[in-house]
Write an enzyme that holds these catalytic residues in place. Structure first.
Site, PDB file in Angstrom:
ATOM      1  CB  CYS A   2      -0.829   0.017   1.285  1.00  0.00           C
ATOM      2  SG  CYS A   2      -1.686  -1.542   1.596  1.00  0.00           S
ATOM      3  NE  ARG A  27       4.106   1.976  -1.742  1.00  0.00           N
ATOM      4  CZ  ARG A  27       5.385   1.629  -1.773  1.00  0.00           C
ATOM      5  NH1 ARG A  27       6.190   2.195  -2.629  1.00  0.00           N
ATOM      6  NH2 ARG A  27       5.847   0.719  -0.964  1.00  0.00           N
ATOM      7  CD1 TRP A  74      -3.076  -4.544  -4.957  1.00  0.00           C
ATOM      8  CD2 TRP A  74      -1.977  -5.791  -3.462  1.00  0.00           C
ATOM      9  NE1 TRP A  74      -2.895  -5.797  -5.496  1.00  0.00           N
ATOM     10  CE2 TRP A  74      -2.233  -6.587  -4.594  1.00  0.00           C
ATOM     11  CE3 TRP A  74      -1.307  -6.364  -2.384  1.00  0.00           C
ATOM     12  CZ2 TRP A  74      -1.835  -7.919  -4.686  1.00  0.00           C
ATOM     13  CZ3 TRP A  74      -0.914  -7.692  -2.475  1.00  0.00           C
ATOM     14  CH2 TRP A  74      -1.177  -8.450  -3.627  1.00  0.00           C
ATOM     15  CG  ASN A  98       3.638  -0.642   2.361  1.00  0.00           C
ATOM     16  OD1 ASN A  98       3.082  -1.603   1.849  1.00  0.00           O
ATOM     17  ND2 ASN A  98       4.850  -0.243   2.002  1.00  0.00           N
ATOM     18  N   GLY A  99       2.556  -3.177   4.398  1.00  0.00           N
ATOM     19  CA  GLY A  99       3.303  -4.388   4.752  1.00  0.00           C
ATOM     20  C   GLY A  99       2.353  -5.426   5.331  1.00  0.00           C
ATOM     21  CD  GLU A 479       6.574  -8.692 -20.405  1.00  0.00           C
ATOM     22  OE1 GLU A 479       6.542  -9.441 -19.418  1.00  0.00           O
ATOM     23  OE2 GLU A 479       6.290  -7.486 -20.345  1.00  0.00           O
ATOM     24  CE  LYS A 483       3.036  -6.218 -19.489  1.00  0.00           C
ATOM     25  NZ  LYS A 483       4.357  -6.308 -18.977  1.00  0.00           N
ATOM     26  CD  GLU A 486       0.804  -7.133 -15.776  1.00  0.00           C
ATOM     27  OE1 GLU A 486       1.351  -6.907 -16.873  1.00  0.00           O
ATOM     28  OE2 GLU A 486       1.189  -6.655 -14.708  1.00  0.00           O
ATOM     29  CG  HIS A 502       7.274 -32.246 -24.899  1.00  0.00           C
ATOM     30  ND1 HIS A 502       7.640 -33.553 -25.134  1.00  0.00           N
ATOM     31  CD2 HIS A 502       8.119 -31.476 -25.619  1.00  0.00           C
ATOM     32  CE1 HIS A 502       8.707 -33.567 -25.937  1.00  0.00           C
ATOM     33  NE2 HIS A 502       9.007 -32.314 -26.245  1.00  0.00           N
ATOM     34  CE  LYS A 601       5.013   0.406 -13.008  1.00  0.00           C
ATOM     35  NZ  LYS A 601       5.007  -0.461 -14.201  1.00  0.00           N
TER      36      LYS A 601
HETATM   37  O1  M6R Z   1       9.203  -3.233  -9.772  1.00  0.00           O
HETATM   38  P1  M6R Z   1       9.618  -4.604 -10.263  1.00  0.00           P
HETATM   39  O2  M6R Z   1      10.233  -4.548 -11.620  1.00  0.00           O
HETATM   40  O3  M6R Z   1      10.492  -5.322  -9.285  1.00  0.00           O
HETATM   41  O4  M6R Z   1       8.267  -5.400 -10.382  1.00  0.00           O
HETATM   42  C1  M6R Z   1       8.273  -6.746 -10.733  1.00  0.00           C
HETATM   43  C2  M6R Z   1       6.903  -7.207 -11.152  1.00  0.00           C
HETATM   44  O5  M6R Z   1       5.984  -7.017 -10.117  1.00  0.00           O
HETATM   45  C3  M6R Z   1       6.404  -6.451 -12.396  1.00  0.00           C
HETATM   46  O6  M6R Z   1       7.295  -6.581 -13.458  1.00  0.00           O
HETATM   47  C4  M6R Z   1       5.028  -6.967 -12.812  1.00  0.00           C
HETATM   48  O7  M6R Z   1       5.120  -8.285 -13.247  1.00  0.00           O
HETATM   49  C5  M6R Z   1       4.441  -6.049 -13.884  1.00  0.00           C
HETATM   50  N1  M6R Z   1       3.133  -5.630 -13.498  1.00  0.00           N
HETATM   51  C6  M6R Z   1       4.333  -6.686 -15.209  1.00  0.00           C
HETATM   52  O8  M6R Z   1       3.751  -5.873 -16.165  1.00  0.00           O
END
Ligand code: M6R
Length: 606
Positions: A2, A27, A74, A98-99, A479, A483, A486, A502, A601
């Site tokens: 958070c 966050r 969050w 936060n935590g 990736e 994407k 997400e 496989h 994020k």
């Molecule tokens: O801030 P970071 O690069 O350490 O974050 C790692 C992942 O949480 C981040 O790349 C996440 O997978 C993204 N939302 C992907 O788009």
């Protein structure tokens, strides 16, 4: 994880708290709240969902206190409802956190037995009652917090205010980042310096175990053992302006379009363009002596690391071990003394990555981090921080940070190769020249997005989408799938093209789009064979390639032409179409592109 903020101000602080929270929304954005000291007593306003709902609540019932704390959430413990939104409070104390308080169940049981009444499902509320208990027993606020901290296990950054104390706020940090801001007759706390940038650029980062007593006159900081400590005030370069979307509809679109520029900037940090040679910063380790590299990261950053593995092994002939950060330390991987451990992170605050960094440090590794936020904890705890110059990335789905991470890793591979003598000066120059070409190639790819808009309509009807890639482009398939899921919430998986037969091939039928990342490189023919296997089972093939579509040898549902690039740089070039596919599909489906559901994020909890 958070975002938290606190202000000891000289005028009503509610509006400024919300402004700071807006800068922390990356966050978490499940719910938000603020609490202030109003004529000696504590009052709060909370709302489910985005900050605008909190603003509506504050307009309906304004707060006028000049001492306050705020939170954007969050959810970890308890659903994202108003009841679970922070600040949590008793009549005497209000807390933002936060935590994760790992022992909250035990604490809750003990405090409930003493007569404390819990109102929420959160772990945080245990802190409220623990501090209240100390106050009930006659302790002064700072002593009550000091006593409470001794009972907490887990990770936390805390901001605490007290009824009857208009000139007091307490901050505490263990495992979650926390910054103090110094104003003129005002004091601030925040999860990062960016949150505080509109108010001050004079920042103190608390260290692990620190806690601080803030008044408008300044801060007294104590370490875990309770000793008064001095921590530096630094001038933060966090920009006071909130970055905007420019002419773009979403931050993600803007960030995709910024890639030519930010890749150039990042490459410039590692390349001497005039000499077509690598100019890598000193890592405090002789790169020629490296016998093994360990890379660790999460999510998109992990996929960047995976590409890095292919590059380093191919160019420098050094074995690379790569692990998802949340796995590496728990399997207690044996690490060679003096080895190089590389951590990749946009935020530099990802809890899993940070914890693994500390594990590797304890195992005697030299720590290098590829980070976008230079003031972050990961950067500060590394022996060498290698910056990516992507600028602030606001969209939750990482795009430009990814390609900048790739840029830094490509240069690292060349730097190790040169130091070990596995590549000649000519080869180095060839690879550096190829990298320098990438921004121009990507700029060209961003001039026409109409093929993606068309493809988006097609993909939006799918239930499952598969991505295939081979060799160094296999992580790009992973990736691509990440994407898409997400931001569009479509189920997608990435596979190594050779692995399809496989097991995953059982999923293929005429309703399953299969996106094939297939540059015309040394593995092209092999990938085309896998593509034929899909075609034979009726799958809808979407080919992303620089090869002519006829070479696929079957009917394609769609074809995305990619300009020809040096095979070494293909992961950078092919990252762009997979970003655009996800972006346009999400836009077509009407999802919240920049703040997709359930995500944040920066993931600062394990
Ligand atoms: O801030 P970071 O690069 O350490 O974050 C790692 C992942 O949480 C981040 O790349 C996440 O997978 C993204 N939302 C992907 O788009």
């Amino acid at each position: 994880m958070c975002g938290i903020v606190g202000i000891l101000g000289s005028k009503p602080v509610a509006e400024d708290l919300v402004e700071a929270l807006r800068r922390l929304e990356y966050r978490g954005y499940d719910s938000a709240g603020v609490a202030t000291v109003e004529n000696g007593h504590l009052e709060r306003r909370r709302a489910e969902g985005k900050l605008r709902n909190l603003e509506t609540a504050l307009r309906a019932e304004p707060l006028t206190g000049t001492t306050g704390i705020g939170h954007t959430r969050w959810a970890t413990h308890g659903k994202p409802t108003v009841r679970n939104a922070h600040p949590h409070m008793s009549a005497k104390v209000s807390v933002v956190h936060n935590g994760i308080i790992e022992n909250y169940r035990e604490l809750k049981a003990e405090l409930t037995a003493k007569g404390h009444k819990f109102e929420s499902d959160t772990d945080t509320e245990a802190v409220v009652h623990l501090v209240t208990d100390g106050l009930d027993n006659g302790l002064a606020p700072a002593d009550a917090v000091k006593a409470a901290l001794r009972h907490l296990t887990g990770a936390f950054a805390l901001g605490i205010i007290f009824a009857g104390h208009d000139d007091l706020m307490i901050a505490a940090r263990q495992g979650s980042p926390l910054a103090l801001g110094h104003g003129d007759g005002e004091m601030y706390l925040g999860s990062d310096a960016i949150a505080l940038a509109p108010f001050t650029d004079r920042i103190t980062y608390l260290e692990e175990g620190d806690w601080a007593v803030l008044t408008r006159g300044g801060a007294e900081i104590f370490d875990r053992a309770g000793h008064r400590v001095a921590r530096q005030i630094i001038k933060s370069s966090a920009n006071s302006l909130l970055v905007d979307k420019g002419n773009h509809r979403h931050f993600m679109a803007k960030e995709i379009h910024e890639q030519p520029q930010v890749i150039s900037q990042t490459l410039a940090a590692y390349i001497d363009m005039a000499k077509s040679a690598i100019d890598y910063p000193d890592l405090g380790i002789d790169l020629g002596d490296i016998t093994r590299v360990t890379i660790s990261a999460c999510g998109t950053a992990y996929y960047a690391g995976l590409v890095g593995k292919y590059w380093i092994e191919r160019v420098a002939r050094v074995p690379v071990e790569i692990d998802i950060a949340s796995e590496l330390r728990y399997r207690e991987a044996p690490l060679p003394k003096g080895g190089l451990a590389v951590f990749v992170s946009q935020s530099g605050e990802t809890a899993d990555t940070l914890a693994t960094l500390r594990y590797c440090k304890a195992e005697g590794q030299r720590i290098a981090s590829i980070v976008n936020v230079r003031t972050s904890t990961i950067a500060r705890e590394s022996d060498a921080a290698l910056p990516t110059l992507a600028g602030p990335e606001i969209g939750v789905a990482s795009t430009k940070a990814f390609t900048c991470q790739l840029s830094a890793l490509a240069c690292l591979a060349i730097a190790i190769g040169r130091a070990k003598g596995t590549i000649s000066a000519e080869k180095e120059s060839e690879l550096v020249t190829a990298l320098a070409e990438v921004p121009r190639i990507i700029a060209g790819m961003l001039t026409d997005e109409s093929p993606y808009e068309e493809l988006a309509q097609h993909l939006s009807k799918a239930r499952d989408v598969l991505y295939l890639g081979r060799g160094i482009n296999y992580p790009i398939a992973l990736e691509g799938a990440l994407k898409l899921k997400e931001i569009s919430y479509l189920h997608a998986e990435g596979y190594a093209a050779g692995e399809l037969k496989h097991g995953p091939i059982a999923l293929i039928d005429e309703n399953v789009p299969v996106i094939v990342v297939a540059p015309e490189d040394e593995l092209f023919e092999k990938t085309i064979s896998n593509l034929q296997e899909v075609a034979a089972r009726g799958g809808q093939i979407i080919l992303i390639s620089d090869a002519e579509p006829e070479l696929a040898g079957c009917k394609l549902a769609a074809y995305i032409r990619v300009p020809h690039a040096h095979a070494f740089t293909n992961p950078l070039v092919y990252a762009v179409p997979i970003q655009l596919i996800a972006y346009h599909t999400a836009v077509f489906m009407g999802t919240d592109v920049d703040q997709p559901r359930n995500l944040a994020k920066s993931v600062t909890v394990e």
